[in-house]
Design a protein around this motif. Structure first.
Motif, PDB file in Angstrom:
ATOM      1  N   ALA A 224       0.834  -1.213   0.000  1.00 12.40           N
ATOM      2  CA  ALA A 224       0.000   0.000   0.000  1.00 12.40           C
ATOM      3  C   ALA A 224       0.862   1.254   0.000  1.00 12.40           C
ATOM      4  O   ALA A 224       0.637   2.197   0.771  1.00 12.40           O
ATOM      5  CB  ALA A 224      -0.955  -0.016   1.189  1.00 12.40           C
ATOM      6  N   ARG A 225       1.915   1.212  -0.853  1.00  6.79           N
ATOM      7  CA  ARG A 225       2.834   2.335  -1.031  1.00  6.79           C
ATOM      8  C   ARG A 225       3.658   2.638   0.229  1.00  6.79           C
ATOM      9  O   ARG A 225       4.286   3.694   0.299  1.00  6.79           O
ATOM     10  CB  ARG A 225       2.071   3.607  -1.452  1.00  6.79           C
ATOM     11  CG  ARG A 225       1.239   3.456  -2.714  1.00  6.79           C
ATOM     12  CD  ARG A 225       0.494   4.728  -3.055  1.00  6.79           C
ATOM     13  NE  ARG A 225      -0.362   4.552  -4.210  1.00  6.79           N
ATOM     14  CZ  ARG A 225      -1.146   5.497  -4.725  1.00  6.79           C
ATOM     15  NH1 ARG A 225      -1.162   6.706  -4.148  1.00  6.79           N
ATOM     16  NH2 ARG A 225      -1.908   5.266  -5.772  1.00  6.79           N
TER      17      ARG A 225
ATOM     18  N   ASP B 216       9.228  10.217  -5.300  1.00 10.76           N
ATOM     19  CA  ASP B 216       9.726   8.916  -4.835  1.00 10.76           C
ATOM     20  C   ASP B 216       8.808   7.800  -5.313  1.00 10.76           C
ATOM     21  O   ASP B 216       9.262   6.757  -5.786  1.00 10.76           O
ATOM     22  CB  ASP B 216       9.809   8.884  -3.303  1.00 10.76           C
ATOM     23  CG  ASP B 216      10.894   9.805  -2.761  1.00 10.76           C
ATOM     24  OD1 ASP B 216      11.876  10.044  -3.487  1.00 10.76           O
ATOM     25  OD2 ASP B 216      10.764  10.272  -1.617  1.00 10.76           O
ATOM     26  N   LEU B 217       7.524   8.006  -5.201  1.00 22.14           N
ATOM     27  CA  LEU B 217       6.560   7.009  -5.658  1.00 22.14           C
ATOM     28  C   LEU B 217       6.629   6.859  -7.167  1.00 22.14           C
ATOM     29  O   LEU B 217       6.546   5.740  -7.700  1.00 22.14           O
ATOM     30  CB  LEU B 217       5.145   7.424  -5.227  1.00 22.14           C
ATOM     31  CG  LEU B 217       4.020   6.495  -5.687  1.00 22.14           C
ATOM     32  CD1 LEU B 217       4.207   5.088  -5.129  1.00 22.14           C
ATOM     33  CD2 LEU B 217       2.668   7.070  -5.251  1.00 22.14           C
TER      34      LEU B 217
ATOM     35  N   VAL C 277      10.667  -4.526  -2.289  1.00 22.73           N
ATOM     36  CA  VAL C 277      10.147  -5.637  -3.087  1.00 22.73           C
ATOM     37  C   VAL C 277       8.697  -5.348  -3.425  1.00 22.73           C
ATOM     38  O   VAL C 277       7.857  -5.194  -2.527  1.00 22.73           O
ATOM     39  CB  VAL C 277      10.267  -6.971  -2.316  1.00 22.73           C
ATOM     40  CG1 VAL C 277       9.700  -8.112  -3.158  1.00 22.73           C
ATOM     41  CG2 VAL C 277      11.724  -7.240  -1.957  1.00 22.73           C
ATOM     42  N   ARG C 278       8.440  -5.256  -4.705  1.00 22.69           N
ATOM     43  CA  ARG C 278       7.097  -4.905  -5.178  1.00 22.69           C
ATOM     44  C   ARG C 278       6.291  -6.165  -5.494  1.00 22.69           C
ATOM     45  O   ARG C 278       6.800  -7.099  -6.122  1.00 22.69           O
ATOM     46  CB  ARG C 278       7.202  -4.026  -6.431  1.00 22.69           C
ATOM     47  CG  ARG C 278       7.792  -2.647  -6.161  1.00 22.69           C
ATOM     48  CD  ARG C 278       8.280  -1.988  -7.431  1.00 22.69           C
ATOM     49  NE  ARG C 278       9.510  -2.625  -7.940  1.00 22.69           N
ATOM     50  CZ  ARG C 278      10.019  -2.404  -9.143  1.00 22.69           C
ATOM     51  NH1 ARG C 278       9.416  -1.568  -9.975  1.00 22.69           N
ATOM     52  NH2 ARG C 278      11.122  -3.013  -9.526  1.00 22.69           N
TER      53      ARG C 278
ATOM     54  N   SER D   4       1.520  -3.848  -3.455  1.00 26.32           N
ATOM     55  CA  SER D   4       2.244  -2.572  -3.372  1.00 26.32           C
ATOM     56  C   SER D   4       1.365  -1.351  -3.612  1.00 26.32           C
ATOM     57  O   SER D   4       1.678  -0.244  -3.163  1.00 26.32           O
ATOM     58  CB  SER D   4       3.419  -2.567  -4.351  1.00 26.32           C
ATOM     59  OG  SER D   4       4.345  -3.583  -3.999  1.00 26.32           O
ATOM     60  N   GLY D   5       0.297  -1.515  -4.342  1.00 25.87           N
ATOM     61  CA  GLY D   5      -0.629  -0.404  -4.550  1.00 25.87           C
ATOM     62  C   GLY D   5      -0.096   0.650  -5.486  1.00 25.87           C
ATOM     63  O   GLY D   5      -0.432   1.841  -5.350  1.00 25.87           O
ATOM     64  N   ILE D   6       0.761   0.245  -6.425  1.00 26.35           N
ATOM     65  CA  ILE D   6       1.298   1.224  -7.368  1.00 26.35           C
ATOM     66  C   ILE D   6       0.858   0.912  -8.790  1.00 26.35           C
ATOM     67  O   ILE D   6       1.211   1.613  -9.699  1.00 26.35           O
ATOM     68  CB  ILE D   6       2.833   1.261  -7.281  1.00 26.35           C
ATOM     69  CG1 ILE D   6       3.434  -0.116  -7.576  1.00 26.35           C
ATOM     70  CG2 ILE D   6       3.281   1.759  -5.934  1.00 26.35           C
ATOM     71  CD1 ILE D   6       4.929  -0.120  -7.642  1.00 26.35           C
TER      72      ILE D   6
END
Length: 245
Positions: free
Chosen positions: A201-202, A215-216, A238-239, A243-245
């Protein structure tokens, strides 16, 4: 650096093992028995000092008793000698002198015997004090031994768990490229144990900082096989689908 998403996920398993190893190492060093044994050993040391002090006092009394016994022996021998001389002399003058001396010697003997009795009582007290201090020391040593047995049993179990974790770590490490392992180890040293973290979740699970703004964007735009880092704690991010991206 490039590394497949599968390899990067293995770093999370590696991090979990390393964290557990660190916790077990801390647990082994922080066992309650360590402090208990140290406290008991301090009491043992104090008991030994007490024994030494009490033994010194006892030995002094023993020396005093031997001196008095020697004085008693001297007086008794003089009484025996003078009594024998009194029985074998016909001189009135010698008889008077010997009788006078015998009166003085018997008084002296009586005084010495009273002193001897008092010193013997003191010696009994000192010997009892030494015995009590020795009993205290021995009881403490038993407690130390019991504490060491309990401590060692826990250490054996912790060492077994650590052995299992190290074998698992070796197996995971063999499935990751040496270059990625080297990077992980470098980050682990720099991060004081925090080398890889899941981005959920970022938010970096290593330092709990949420990625925002540029950064995101950097993390979001990086290819899946790029190794990216948390801008705050420096851990390998580690994604995953979380990760919510």
């Amino acid at each position: 650096m490039k590394a497949s998403p599968v390899e990067q996920k293995e770093l999370l398993r590696l991090q979990a093992i390393d964290t557990k190893v660190q916790q077990l190492d801390h647990q082994a060093k922080s066992l309650a028995q360590h402090a208990e044994i140290a406290a008991l050993n301090a009491q043992v040391h104090a008991a030994r000092q007490a024994i030494a002090a009490q033994s010194g006092e006892r030995d002094d009394v023993r020396t005093e008793l031997r001196r008095i016994e020697s004085d008693v022996d001297v007086v008794e021998k003089r009484i025996a000698r003078d009594t024998d001389r009194l029985q074998h002399t016909s001189s009135v003058k010698d008889v008077q002198a010997l009788e006078t001396e015998l009166v003085a010697l018997r008084k002296r003997l009586g005084d010495l015997e009273e002193i001897e009795l008092a010193v013997m009582e003191r010696l009994e007290e000192r010997e009892a004090a030494v015995a009590e201090a020795q009993a205290t020391r021995d009881a403490l040593l038993v407690q130390v031994g019991e504490g060491e047995v309990a401590r060692d049993a826990q250490l054996v179990e912790l060492d077994r768990l650590l052995g299992d974790l190290r074998r698992d770590r070796e197996a995971i490490g063999s499935s990751v490229t040496p270059e990625l392992i080297a990077l992980y180890e470098k980050r682990r040293v720099a991060g004081h144990g925090n080398a890889a973290a899941l981005l959920r979740a970022r938010t970096c699970s290593g330092c709990t900082m949420t990625l925002t703004g540029s950064d995101l964007a950097v993390v979001r735009e990086a290819p899946a096989d790029d190794v990216v880092f948390c801008p705050d704690c420096g851990a390998i991010l580690v994604r995953t689908e979380e990760s919510g991206i």
